[in-house]
Scaffold this motif. Sequence first.
Motif, short mmCIF file in Angstrom:
data_model
loop_
_atom_site.label_atom_id
_atom_site.label_comp_id
_atom_site.label_asym_id
_atom_site.label_seq_id
_atom_site.Cartn_x
_atom_site.Cartn_y
_atom_site.Cartn_z
N PHE A 108 0.82 -1.21 0.00
CA PHE A 108 0.00 0.00 0.00
C PHE A 108 0.86 1.26 0.00
N GLY A 109 2.02 1.20 0.60
CA GLY A 109 2.86 2.39 0.72
C GLY A 109 3.88 2.49 -0.38
N ALA A 110 3.74 1.69 -1.42
CA ALA A 110 4.72 1.73 -2.50
C ALA A 110 4.71 3.11 -3.17
N ALA A 111 5.88 3.56 -3.57
CA ALA A 111 6.00 4.86 -4.22
C ALA A 111 5.37 4.84 -5.60
N GLN A 112 5.08 6.03 -6.09
CA GLN A 112 4.48 6.16 -7.41
C GLN A 112 5.44 5.62 -8.48
N THR A 113 4.91 4.83 -9.37
CA THR A 113 5.77 4.27 -10.43
C THR A 113 6.12 5.36 -11.43
N CYS A 114 7.40 5.43 -11.76
CA CYS A 114 7.90 6.45 -12.68
C CYS A 114 8.52 5.74 -13.89
N ASN A 115 7.67 5.23 -14.75
CA ASN A 115 8.14 4.48 -15.90
C ASN A 115 7.64 5.06 -17.22
N LEU A 116 7.21 6.35 -17.20
CA LEU A 116 6.73 6.98 -18.41
C LEU A 116 7.90 7.59 -19.19
N SER A 117 7.67 7.89 -20.45
CA SER A 117 8.73 8.43 -21.29
C SER A 117 8.17 9.50 -22.22
N ILE A 118 9.07 10.40 -22.61
CA ILE A 118 8.78 11.41 -23.63
C ILE A 118 9.80 11.23 -24.74
N GLN A 119 9.32 11.02 -25.95
CA GLN A 119 10.22 10.91 -27.09
C GLN A 119 9.71 11.80 -28.22
N GLY A 120 10.61 12.14 -29.11
CA GLY A 120 10.17 13.03 -30.16
C GLY A 120 11.21 13.20 -31.24
N ASN A 121 10.81 13.98 -32.25
CA ASN A 121 11.67 14.28 -33.39
C ASN A 121 11.81 15.79 -33.51
N LEU A 122 13.02 16.24 -33.84
CA LEU A 122 13.33 17.66 -33.97
C LEU A 122 13.63 17.97 -35.43
N LYS A 123 12.93 19.01 -35.96
CA LYS A 123 13.07 19.33 -37.38
C LYS A 123 13.24 20.83 -37.57
N ASP A 124 13.88 21.18 -38.69
CA ASP A 124 14.02 22.57 -39.07
C ASP A 124 12.69 23.08 -39.62
N ILE A 172 6.23 13.58 -29.44
CA ILE A 172 5.98 14.93 -29.95
C ILE A 172 6.94 15.22 -31.11
N THR A 173 6.58 16.22 -31.92
CA THR A 173 7.44 16.73 -32.97
C THR A 173 7.65 18.22 -32.72
N VAL A 174 8.91 18.65 -32.68
CA VAL A 174 9.25 20.03 -32.36
C VAL A 174 10.00 20.63 -33.55
N THR A 175 9.56 21.79 -34.00
CA THR A 175 10.24 22.50 -35.08
C THR A 175 10.98 23.71 -34.51
N MET A 176 12.18 23.95 -35.03
CA MET A 176 13.00 25.07 -34.58
C MET A 176 13.42 25.87 -35.81
N GLU A 177 13.45 27.19 -35.63
CA GLU A 177 13.75 28.08 -36.75
C GLU A 177 15.15 28.66 -36.60
N HIS A 178 15.98 28.51 -37.64
CA HIS A 178 17.30 29.10 -37.63
C HIS A 178 17.21 30.62 -37.86
N GLY A 179 18.24 31.30 -37.40
CA GLY A 179 18.25 32.75 -37.51
C GLY A 179 18.41 33.25 -38.93
N HIS A 180 18.89 32.41 -39.85
CA HIS A 180 19.10 32.89 -41.22
C HIS A 180 17.99 32.40 -42.14
N LYS A 181 17.80 33.10 -43.24
CA LYS A 181 16.84 32.73 -44.26
C LYS A 181 17.59 32.56 -45.59
N VAL A 182 17.24 31.56 -46.34
CA VAL A 182 17.86 31.31 -47.63
C VAL A 182 16.89 31.75 -48.72
#
Length: 276
Positions: free
Chosen positions: A17-33, A96-106
């Motif tokens: 009954f006194g067991a600690a909260q299970t911490c077995n979750l994960s966050i994964q993702g892809n990073l794109k320009d 999740i998918t995260v997009t990041m913007e570079h400071g330069h523009k082509v």
Amino acid sequence: MYSRFFLFFLLLATPIFGAAQTCNLSIQGNLKDLVSGESLRAVSVYVKEIGNGVRADSNGFFEIKNLCPGDYHLVFSHVGCESVQKFLSLKKDTTITVTMEHGHKVLKNVLVKGERINQSTQSEDAIGQQEITDNASENLSNMLDDIAGVSSLRNGNGIAKPVIQGLYGNRVSILNNGIAQSGQQWGNDHSPEIDPLVANKITVIKGVSALQYPGTNLGGVILVEPNRINNEPHLHGRSTYFYETNGRAHGLNLELQQYNKTLAWKVNGTLKKSGD
């Protein structure tokens, strides 16, 4: 006999009954320009709540394991990109998918047309958040005294009007978050009804550059500029306490803000108490 058996059963069941909260979750993702859509590698992913993070692999993939259910702030940092912060309310394994913007523009072709613009010699000075906090016990006019060309017209201990190059009253406009304040035009016993602790930046613009702002700005204009509300769904706040020996003055400033799609709000208030 039965009481001893019941006590023995409780001792065995307690670890379950006194067991600690299970911490077995994960966050994964892809990073794109954001522009090219290509994967970003070697992006630093930092989790504020655990004080640790990971680095994305060569394919822009990352994974953070052994997380407990709860709210997390993730900060993504990469060379040449502005940092991106994401908020997650973690209840199950999340991708999740995260997009990041570079400071330069082509750009393929660039055609620039224009004419020579004379450089302005008008003065613009500002004080930032740290200086405002360091002088929390001062009123707006006193905070601006150290700026060249700015002084104060005082009428008592708590009443002071900012004077820009010898002009004050309706010759100087004060814009609080874009709204004109007129308290200092009402007579000698009035001063700007503005708490400087609401601002993250206070700017003084002198000369003809002030004419781009509304009002009769012959002397200049003072801009009181608060930060925008953070785009996060849970409650944020800060507090500032200050004390000065002169008059044994105490003061407390509190700020609370919250954002959601229906309503974004911010409340800021200051309480001061001082002797004669």
